[in-house]
Design a protein around this motif. Structure first.
Motif, PDB file in Angstrom:
ATOM      1  N   HIS A  35      -9.060   1.267   0.048  1.00 18.34           N
ATOM      2  CA  HIS A  35      -8.173   2.140   0.814  1.00 18.34           C
ATOM      3  C   HIS A  35      -8.774   2.412   2.170  1.00 18.34           C
ATOM      4  O   HIS A  35      -9.922   2.172   2.533  1.00 18.34           O
ATOM      5  CB  HIS A  35      -8.304   3.670   0.009  1.00 18.34           C
ATOM      6  CG  HIS A  35      -9.452   4.368   0.114  1.00 18.34           C
ATOM      7  ND1 HIS A  35     -10.479   3.731  -0.892  1.00 18.34           N
ATOM      8  CD2 HIS A  35     -10.104   5.185   0.726  1.00 18.34           C
ATOM      9  CE1 HIS A  35     -11.840   4.557  -0.725  1.00 18.34           C
ATOM     10  NE2 HIS A  35     -11.484   5.358   0.302  1.00 18.34           N
ATOM     11  N   ALA A  65      -3.616   3.806   0.389  1.00 16.39           N
ATOM     12  CA  ALA A  65      -4.415   2.897  -0.925  1.00 16.39           C
ATOM     13  C   ALA A  65      -3.862   1.707  -1.401  1.00 16.39           C
ATOM     14  O   ALA A  65      -2.318   1.794  -1.293  1.00 16.39           O
ATOM     15  CB  ALA A  65      -4.616   4.128  -1.948  1.00 16.39           C
ATOM     16  N   THR A 104      -4.856   8.818   2.819  1.00 18.16           N
ATOM     17  CA  THR A 104      -5.386   7.840   2.410  1.00 18.16           C
ATOM     18  C   THR A 104      -4.504   6.762   2.075  1.00 18.16           C
ATOM     19  O   THR A 104      -3.279   7.033   1.504  1.00 18.16           O
ATOM     20  CB  THR A 104      -6.179   8.361   1.031  1.00 18.16           C
ATOM     21  OG1 THR A 104      -6.953   9.341   1.276  1.00 18.16           O
ATOM     22  CG2 THR A 104      -6.892   7.149   0.467  1.00 18.16           C
ATOM     23  N   TYR A 139       0.813  -1.147  -0.110  1.00 17.66           N
ATOM     24  CA  TYR A 139      -0.091   0.042   0.161  1.00 17.66           C
ATOM     25  C   TYR A 139       0.952   1.506   0.054  1.00 17.66           C
ATOM     26  O   TYR A 139       2.204   1.048   0.403  1.00 17.66           O
ATOM     27  CB  TYR A 139      -0.881   0.116   1.329  1.00 17.66           C
ATOM     28  CG  TYR A 139      -2.056  -0.921   1.322  1.00 17.66           C
ATOM     29  CD1 TYR A 139      -1.749  -2.447   1.157  1.00 17.66           C
ATOM     30  CD2 TYR A 139      -3.506  -0.578   1.054  1.00 17.66           C
ATOM     31  CE1 TYR A 139      -2.739  -3.280   1.321  1.00 17.66           C
ATOM     32  CE2 TYR A 139      -4.400  -1.335   1.246  1.00 17.66           C
ATOM     33  CZ  TYR A 139      -4.162  -2.799   1.157  1.00 17.66           C
ATOM     34  OH  TYR A 139      -5.241  -3.501   1.208  1.00 17.66           O
TER      35      TYR A 139
END
Ligand SMILES: [Zn+2]
Length: 244
Positions: free
Chosen positions: A209, A153, A151, A136
């Motif tokens: 996310h 993701a 965030t 990620y």
């Protein structure tokens, strides 16, 4: 008109500059990280960089917090954050169309790194966040909910929904999400980490996310943490004195 060959040369140059800057920032952030895996410095370093770069567009000056306490049980508290600047996020922070030489992948998904490049004018960079289920990256939120709002993701363009073809697949997917969230929570003490599911507030359901942001200063615990602490004390598994 700019010739195709000049476009191609400049596209190649910008790609190299972006990749170099991204690697440089990742190395700097890695150097800031705690040897035992604490990600706080990485996230805060990333957001500081992205404030300077102009990606984070709200300094949170209008953010207000309201505390609503149950009259008969003051231990039960809700917090309401109100930030009128969040409405601006619907107007978007970046470009809608790819410049010549750049691909608009997955219908311009805002969480695909290949789109973020040109959407954010080659100024938005991520921090790597390895999780148990895969790779990620954390991206600073241009219109944050609170301080150090990122965030996190998935590198791959996979949907937010965890429901699979059948019950076994759904449970497996849900279990992996929970393991990832617990891992993130352990790496980000004093942060709130969460996932907005499809049908529960996710505005980008096409790309999986998580989100994380620093808790409001002075806030001791959320109701779910207070409930967890009560359960831990009951089970004798609590870690008394450990900060939330
Ligand atoms: Zn995507």
């Amino acid at each position: 008109m700019i010739s195709d060959s000049i476009h191609q040369a400049m596209t190649g140059l910008i790609r190299r500059q972006y990749d170099r800057a991204r690697q440089d920032l990742s190395a700097r952030l890695q150097a800031l990280s705690d040897p035992e895996g604490d990600l706080v410095s990485v996230i805060e370093g990333l957001v500081a960089h992205q404030v300077h770069a102009g990606i984070v567009q709200d300094d949170l000056h209008a953010l207000e917090r309201f505390q609503i306490t149950a009259p008969r049980d003051p231990a039960r508290v809700f917090f309401v954050d109100y930030n009128p600047a969040r409405a601006r996020r619907h107007h978007g922070a970046g470009r809608a169309e790819a410049p010549p030489g750049w691909d608009r992948v997955n219908a311009g998904c805002y969480l695909c790194p290949e789109n973020i490049l040109w959407q954010q004018r080659f100024c938005q960079f991520p921090a790597p966040v390895p999780l148990p289920s895969g790779s990620y990256h954390a991206w600073a939120n241009p219109f944050p909910l609170g301080h150090f709002h990122v965030t996190i993701a998935a590198d791959a363009h996979v949907p937010q929904a965890w429901m699979g073809q059948d019950r076994a697949q759904s449970l497996d997917s849900l279990a992996r999400r929970i393991v990832d969230l617990v891992h993130l929570a352990q790496q980000l003490p004093r942060y709130l980490v969460f996932e907005n599911g499809t049908g529960a507030g996710a505005t980008l359901p096409q790309h999986h996310h998580f989100q994380a942001l620093k808790k409001w200063p002075g806030l001791t615990r959320y109701p779910i943490e207070a409930a967890a602490r009560v359960q831990e004390e009951r089970d004798g598994t609590g870690k008394a004195g450990q900060p939330f």
